[in-house]
Design a protein around this motif. Sequence first.
Motif, mmCIF file in Angstrom:
data_model
loop_
_atom_site.group_PDB
_atom_site.id
_atom_site.type_symbol
_atom_site.label_atom_id
_atom_site.label_comp_id
_atom_site.label_asym_id
_atom_site.label_seq_id
_atom_site.Cartn_x
_atom_site.Cartn_y
_atom_site.Cartn_z
ATOM 1 N N GLY A 144 0.770 -1.229 0.000
ATOM 2 C CA GLY A 144 0.000 0.000 0.000
ATOM 3 C C GLY A 144 0.800 1.278 0.000
ATOM 4 N N THR A 145 1.940 1.304 0.678
ATOM 5 C CA THR A 145 2.651 2.573 0.810
ATOM 6 C C THR A 145 3.702 2.792 -0.266
ATOM 7 O OG1 THR A 145 4.394 1.692 2.230
ATOM 8 C CG2 THR A 145 2.385 2.465 3.317
ATOM 9 N N GLY A 146 4.241 1.723 -0.821
ATOM 10 C CA GLY A 146 5.338 1.854 -1.778
ATOM 11 C C GLY A 146 6.682 2.068 -1.113
ATOM 12 N N SER A 147 6.729 2.009 0.205
ATOM 13 C CA SER A 147 7.965 2.256 0.936
ATOM 14 C C SER A 147 9.057 1.254 0.601
ATOM 15 C CB SER A 147 7.690 2.240 2.444
ATOM 16 O OG SER A 147 8.834 2.615 3.161
ATOM 17 N N GLU A 148 8.665 0.078 0.116
ATOM 18 C CA GLU A 148 9.639 -0.952 -0.230
ATOM 19 C C GLU A 148 10.445 -0.606 -1.468
ATOM 20 O OE1 GLU A 148 6.050 -2.008 -2.684
ATOM 21 O OE2 GLU A 148 6.381 -1.212 -0.672
ATOM 22 N N MET A 149 10.055 0.474 -2.178
ATOM 23 C CA MET A 149 10.813 0.841 -3.373
ATOM 24 C C MET A 149 10.899 2.351 -3.564
ATOM 25 S SD MET A 149 8.217 -0.708 -6.183
ATOM 26 C CE MET A 149 7.652 0.563 -7.290
ATOM 27 N N ASN A 150 11.022 3.073 -2.433
ATOM 28 C CA ASN A 150 11.278 4.508 -2.522
ATOM 29 C C ASN A 150 12.280 4.912 -1.448
ATOM 30 O OD1 ASN A 150 9.948 5.326 -0.037
ATOM 31 N ND2 ASN A 150 7.987 5.222 -1.096
ATOM 32 N N GLY A 151 12.673 6.160 -1.464
ATOM 33 C CA GLY A 151 13.666 6.649 -0.517
ATOM 34 C C GLY A 151 13.078 7.380 0.670
ATOM 35 N N GLY A 152 11.779 7.270 0.865
ATOM 36 C CA GLY A 152 11.109 8.001 1.940
ATOM 37 C C GLY A 152 11.226 7.324 3.289
ATOM 38 N N ALA A 153 11.286 8.146 4.331
ATOM 39 C CA ALA A 153 11.327 7.648 5.702
ATOM 40 C C ALA A 153 10.626 8.652 6.605
ATOM 41 C CB ALA A 153 12.760 7.432 6.150
ATOM 42 N N VAL A 154 9.536 8.207 7.223
ATOM 43 C CA VAL A 154 8.752 9.060 8.129
ATOM 44 C C VAL A 154 9.112 8.714 9.568
ATOM 45 C CG1 VAL A 154 6.421 9.627 8.919
ATOM 46 C CG2 VAL A 154 6.858 9.248 6.484
ATOM 47 N N ILE A 155 9.365 9.731 10.375
ATOM 48 C CA ILE A 155 9.665 9.559 11.795
ATOM 49 C C ILE A 155 8.795 10.535 12.589
ATOM 50 C CG2 ILE A 155 11.452 9.819 13.605
ATOM 51 C CD1 ILE A 155 11.846 7.324 11.862
ATOM 52 N N THR A 156 8.323 10.086 13.750
ATOM 53 C CA THR A 156 7.470 10.891 14.619
ATOM 54 C C THR A 156 8.235 11.270 15.880
ATOM 55 O OG1 THR A 156 5.510 9.740 13.823
ATOM 56 C CG2 THR A 156 5.296 10.928 15.903
ATOM 57 N N ASN A 157 8.206 12.557 16.203
ATOM 58 C CA ASN A 157 8.821 13.063 17.422
ATOM 59 C C ASN A 157 7.691 13.504 18.342
ATOM 60 O OD1 ASN A 157 10.034 14.669 19.419
ATOM 61 N ND2 ASN A 157 11.674 15.334 18.033
ATOM 62 N N HIS A 158 7.376 12.681 19.346
ATOM 63 C CA HIS A 158 6.266 12.995 20.251
ATOM 64 C C HIS A 158 6.550 14.230 21.100
ATOM 65 C CE1 HIS A 158 3.668 9.699 19.237
ATOM 66 N NE2 HIS A 158 4.648 8.826 19.409
ATOM 67 N N GLU A 159 7.808 14.449 21.432
ATOM 68 C CA GLU A 159 8.163 15.599 22.264
ATOM 69 C C GLU A 159 7.796 16.915 21.575
ATOM 70 O OE1 GLU A 159 12.279 17.555 23.756
ATOM 71 O OE2 GLU A 159 12.014 15.424 24.239
ATOM 72 N N THR A 160 8.068 17.008 20.282
ATOM 73 C CA THR A 160 7.770 18.236 19.548
ATOM 74 C C THR A 160 6.419 18.166 18.818
ATOM 75 O OG1 THR A 160 8.910 17.460 17.564
ATOM 76 C CG2 THR A 160 10.220 18.722 19.167
ATOM 77 N N LYS A 161 5.745 16.993 18.934
ATOM 78 C CA LYS A 161 4.455 16.763 18.266
ATOM 79 C C LYS A 161 4.565 16.946 16.751
ATOM 80 C CE LYS A 161 1.495 17.911 22.172
ATOM 81 N NZ LYS A 161 2.329 18.083 23.289
ATOM 82 N N MET A 162 5.654 16.380 16.193
ATOM 83 C CA MET A 162 5.895 16.491 14.759
ATOM 84 C C MET A 162 6.051 15.105 14.137
ATOM 85 S SD MET A 162 8.684 19.588 14.825
ATOM 86 C CE MET A 162 8.623 20.007 13.103
ATOM 87 N N LYS A 163 5.429 14.912 12.986
ATOM 88 C CA LYS A 163 5.599 13.711 12.169
ATOM 89 C C LYS A 163 6.109 14.209 10.827
ATOM 90 C CE LYS A 163 2.817 10.293 9.756
ATOM 91 N NZ LYS A 163 1.461 9.776 9.577
ATOM 92 N N ILE A 164 7.355 13.831 10.499
ATOM 93 C CA ILE A 164 7.998 14.402 9.320
ATOM 94 C C ILE A 164 8.560 13.283 8.441
ATOM 95 C CG2 ILE A 164 9.843 15.912 8.473
ATOM 96 C CD1 ILE A 164 9.645 17.446 11.125
ATOM 97 N N GLY A 165 8.375 13.429 7.164
ATOM 98 C CA GLY A 165 8.961 12.511 6.204
ATOM 99 C C GLY A 165 10.086 13.184 5.441
ATOM 100 N N HIS A 166 11.117 12.433 5.189
ATOM 101 C CA HIS A 166 12.226 12.898 4.359
ATOM 102 C C HIS A 166 12.353 11.903 3.214
ATOM 103 C CE1 HIS A 166 16.466 14.770 4.108
ATOM 104 N NE2 HIS A 166 16.246 14.093 2.994
ATOM 105 N N VAL A 167 12.341 12.405 1.990
ATOM 106 C CA VAL A 167 12.549 11.548 0.829
ATOM 107 C C VAL A 167 14.011 11.680 0.426
ATOM 108 C CG1 VAL A 167 11.873 11.004 -1.526
ATOM 109 C CG2 VAL A 167 10.145 11.808 0.100
#
Length: 181
Positions: A144-167
């Motif tokens: 469903g996500t295509g993550s197995e064949m792209n350069g994206g990586a999403v990480i969540t920082n609960h302390e700052t309440k941020m969910k950010i993806g970097h391709v």
Amino acid sequence: MLGNFEYCNPTKLYFGEDSLSYLNQELKKYGSNILFIYGGGSIKKNGIYDEVMKILQDNGKIVSEVSGVMPNPTLEKLYEGIDIARKNDIDFILAVGGGSVCDYAKAVSVSIYCDGDPWEKYYIRFEETTCPIVPVGCVLTMVGTGSEMNGGAVITNHETKMKIGHVFGEDVMPKFAILNP
């Protein structure tokens, strides 16, 4: 078709009922120390864990594990994976799971030899990688996500309440992905 674009997908895909057997030939391309990453444990219930571990052992690999990767992996979990990878001198990362597990594996791969804090470097300043990247392979258990064949990586920082993806660039894309429908 509208517009101009460039497309590059260097990830080798193996698809089909017996596709997991291709893990044998792929593992021969990498060193001995493998970081085996997976999620909440469904792979232990459905037998994929045992199948993958047997293949890793049959190929003489030394396996370290990171389990419990959650949807929208956290920064704390990222630091845990980096620490395990560094302590075990990891040569290759094998992600077995869905999109979040694949994302997490790519985030670890660019962070092991990162100078400085990977959250600041990659997710706040969106810098490109300048350090060695540990290669990643994926055994997909949910599509469903295509993550197995792209350069994206999403990480969540609960302390700052941020969910950010970097391709990241194509050098971070998984080297192979195994998909058994």
